[in-house]
Design a protein around this motif. Structure first.
Motif, PDB file in Angstrom:
ATOM      1  N   ARG A   3      44.346  33.183  20.509  1.00 20.98           N
ATOM      2  CA  ARG A   3      45.188  32.253  21.262  1.00 20.98           C
ATOM      3  C   ARG A   3      46.557  32.159  20.613  1.00 20.98           C
ATOM      4  O   ARG A   3      46.674  31.837  19.434  1.00 20.98           O
ATOM      5  CB  ARG A   3      44.552  30.866  21.334  1.00 20.98           C
ATOM      6  N   SER A   5      50.041  30.129  20.967  1.00 21.07           N
ATOM      7  CA  SER A   5      50.564  28.898  21.569  1.00 21.07           C
ATOM      8  C   SER A   5      52.001  28.673  21.128  1.00 21.07           C
ATOM      9  O   SER A   5      52.274  28.459  19.944  1.00 21.07           O
ATOM     10  CB  SER A   5      49.705  27.699  21.154  1.00 21.07           C
ATOM     11  N   VAL A   7      54.409  30.672  20.730  1.00 22.50           N
ATOM     12  CA  VAL A   7      54.825  31.624  19.696  1.00 22.50           C
ATOM     13  C   VAL A   7      56.193  32.209  20.015  1.00 22.50           C
ATOM     14  O   VAL A   7      56.473  32.629  21.154  1.00 22.50           O
ATOM     15  CB  VAL A   7      53.781  32.753  19.542  1.00 22.50           C
ATOM     16  N   ARG A  50      50.024  39.508  11.304  1.00 26.32           N
ATOM     17  CA  ARG A  50      51.015  39.046  10.327  1.00 26.32           C
ATOM     18  C   ARG A  50      51.772  40.182   9.637  1.00 26.32           C
ATOM     19  O   ARG A  50      52.250  40.025   8.519  1.00 26.32           O
ATOM     20  CB  ARG A  50      50.385  38.121   9.292  1.00 26.32           C
ATOM     21  N   THR A  58      51.785  28.843  16.993  1.00 22.50           N
ATOM     22  CA  THR A  58      50.571  29.115  16.229  1.00 22.50           C
ATOM     23  C   THR A  58      49.814  30.283  16.854  1.00 22.50           C
ATOM     24  O   THR A  58      49.852  30.494  18.074  1.00 22.50           O
ATOM     25  CB  THR A  58      49.630  27.893  16.196  1.00 22.50           C
ATOM     26  N   ILE A  59      49.123  31.028  15.993  1.00 21.54           N
ATOM     27  CA  ILE A  59      48.268  32.134  16.421  1.00 21.54           C
ATOM     28  C   ILE A  59      46.896  31.898  15.821  1.00 21.54           C
ATOM     29  O   ILE A  59      46.759  31.785  14.597  1.00 21.54           O
ATOM     30  CB  ILE A  59      48.822  33.497  15.963  1.00 21.54           C
ATOM     31  N   GLU A  60      45.886  31.817  16.682  1.00 18.86           N
ATOM     32  CA  GLU A  60      44.531  31.557  16.228  1.00 18.86           C
ATOM     33  C   GLU A  60      43.600  32.715  16.599  1.00 18.86           C
ATOM     34  O   GLU A  60      43.738  33.301  17.679  1.00 18.86           O
ATOM     35  CB  GLU A  60      43.985  30.276  16.867  1.00 18.86           C
ATOM     36  N   GLN A  64      40.824  29.758  14.138  1.00 19.32           N
ATOM     37  CA  GLN A  64      41.431  29.643  12.818  1.00 19.32           C
ATOM     38  C   GLN A  64      42.869  30.155  12.852  1.00 19.32           C
ATOM     39  O   GLN A  64      43.128  31.272  13.295  1.00 19.32           O
ATOM     40  CB  GLN A  64      40.632  30.429  11.779  1.00 19.32           C
ATOM     41  N   ASP A  65      43.796  29.344  12.391  1.00 19.99           N
ATOM     42  CA  ASP A  65      45.207  29.711  12.351  1.00 19.99           C
ATOM     43  C   ASP A  65      45.402  30.849  11.353  1.00 19.99           C
ATOM     44  O   ASP A  65      45.088  30.716  10.169  1.00 19.99           O
ATOM     45  CB  ASP A  65      46.049  28.504  11.935  1.00 19.99           C
ATOM     46  N   THR A  67      48.035  32.009  10.089  1.00 13.75           N
ATOM     47  CA  THR A  67      49.062  31.785   9.065  1.00 13.75           C
ATOM     48  C   THR A  67      48.481  31.116   7.825  1.00 13.75           C
ATOM     49  O   THR A  67      49.122  31.089   6.774  1.00 13.75           O
ATOM     50  CB  THR A  67      50.221  30.923   9.618  1.00 13.75           C
ATOM     51  N   GLY A  68      47.280  30.583   7.921  1.00 16.38           N
ATOM     52  CA  GLY A  68      46.646  29.964   6.772  1.00 16.38           C
ATOM     53  C   GLY A  68      45.751  30.910   5.997  1.00 16.38           C
ATOM     54  O   GLY A  68      45.092  30.497   5.041  1.00 16.38           O
TER      55      GLY A  68
END
Length: 328
Positions: A3, A5, A7, A50, A58-60, A64-65, A67-68
């Protein structure tokens, strides 16, 4: 599954590559990103793993994101195939495919077995091709090895950036057919970048059309994309041959198959399967130069399809799209 959102990607010089993109890819779906050069489709793909960091949104993946997460660890769980293939020229084919499992710490023998399985899966006999070097393969064979290597770690997500763009048209069609078979068999979620609308509507469960400036112009099924373009840009990009393209994405409806009515199976020549597309049916009709083509379910003939049946099926599909409302 995936997903995006809100972006966006804006570079330091002010260039906007992608703007406020909302896009969702379902588990097991094959989604094609298509559009002119510089529209942000490859940038979008690289933001998912990435290789390029988004400026906004955000990209999930599985909630789970990304970026984390550690970028290296993230990429190990995502298959990635590019047009240039990127095989290690000094390593044999079998060793190229073993690379990712070995990085995960798999024993060498287990990694070799996995590599042999994958080479067979992509249509390359490991006994014949495993000990060859990349330069000893054709372009199409190298692409198959690239796909096998990307699948070696059992990735739930596969990203593909114009993977078949460097091979000739006939090989490209064979690779597309082989990949559709693989994707159906493995159920992997695929995001596939192409500049070719024909490839996009042939492969994609859904197609995202990007416009210049990184704007998502339409995200829809191939049939609705061809039948109901969202705006003038999409209509122009899809082009003047949409009628023929529609035939390639509209499935044969048994309602348009006529009974045999005394026609002998031996008089029909080549036949199509009941789950073929209208385009496949028309191709056989033209090739066989006959007024009808037999339709089979398994080994059993269930009827015939005529040019009039194809026309009625196309009109019915377009009417169904009209009733479904405006495009996405």
């Amino acid at each position: 599954m995936i997903r995006l959102s809100g972006v966006g990607k804006t570079y330091d010089d002010g260039t906007v590559a992608v703007q406020h993109l909302d896009l969702e890819v379902r588990r097991g779906e094959l989604v094609c990103l298509v559009g002119p050069s510089g529209c942000g489709k490859s940038t979008t793909l690289k933001m998912i793993n990435r290789m390029i960091e988004p400026s906004a949104g955000t990209i999930e993946i599985d909630g789970q994101d990304v970026t984390g997460r550690d970028p290296v660890e993230l990429r190990r769980g995502i298959g990635y195939v590019i047009q240039e293939v990127g095989l290690f020229p000094h390593q044999k084919v079998i060793t190229n495919v073993m690379t990712v499992p070995l990085l995960y710490g798999e024993p060498k023998q287990k990694a070799r077995e996995r590599a042999r399985e994958l080479l067979e899966l992509v249509g390359l006999d490991p006994a014949t091709y495993g000990d060859r070097y990349p330069h000893q393969l054709s372009g199409g064979q190298q692409q198959r090895v690239g796909v096998a290597r990307a699948l070696a770690a059992h990735p739930p997500v596969l990203l593909m950036d114009e993977p078949f763009g460097a091979v000739d048209p006939l090989v490209r069609l064979r690779l597309q057919d082989e990949f559709l078979r693989l994707q159906d068999e493995l159920g992997v979620t695929v995001v596939f970048v192409t500049h070719d609308i024909d490839e996009a509507v042939r492969l994609g469960d859904r197609v995202a059309v990007f416009a210049t400036g990184g704007r998502l112009a339409q995200y829809d099924t191939p049939a609705r994309l061809l039948g109901r373009p969202a705006d003038d840009f999409v209509a122009d990009f899809v082009g003047s041959t949409t009628g023929l393209r529609r035939l390639q994405v509209i499935p044969l409806d048994p309602a348009h198959v006529e009974p045999l009515d005394g026609v002998r199976a031996g008089d029909l020549g080549a036949a199509i399967d009941v789950d073929s597309t209208l385009g496949e049916a028309l191709t056989v009709l033209l090739r066989e130069d006959r007024g009808m083509v037999g339709v089979k379910q398994g080994a059993q003939f269930v009827g015939v399809l005529t040019p009039n049946g194809i026309h009625r099926a196309l009109r019915a599909a377009l009417a169904e799209m009209a009733e479904a409302g405006p495009p996405s």
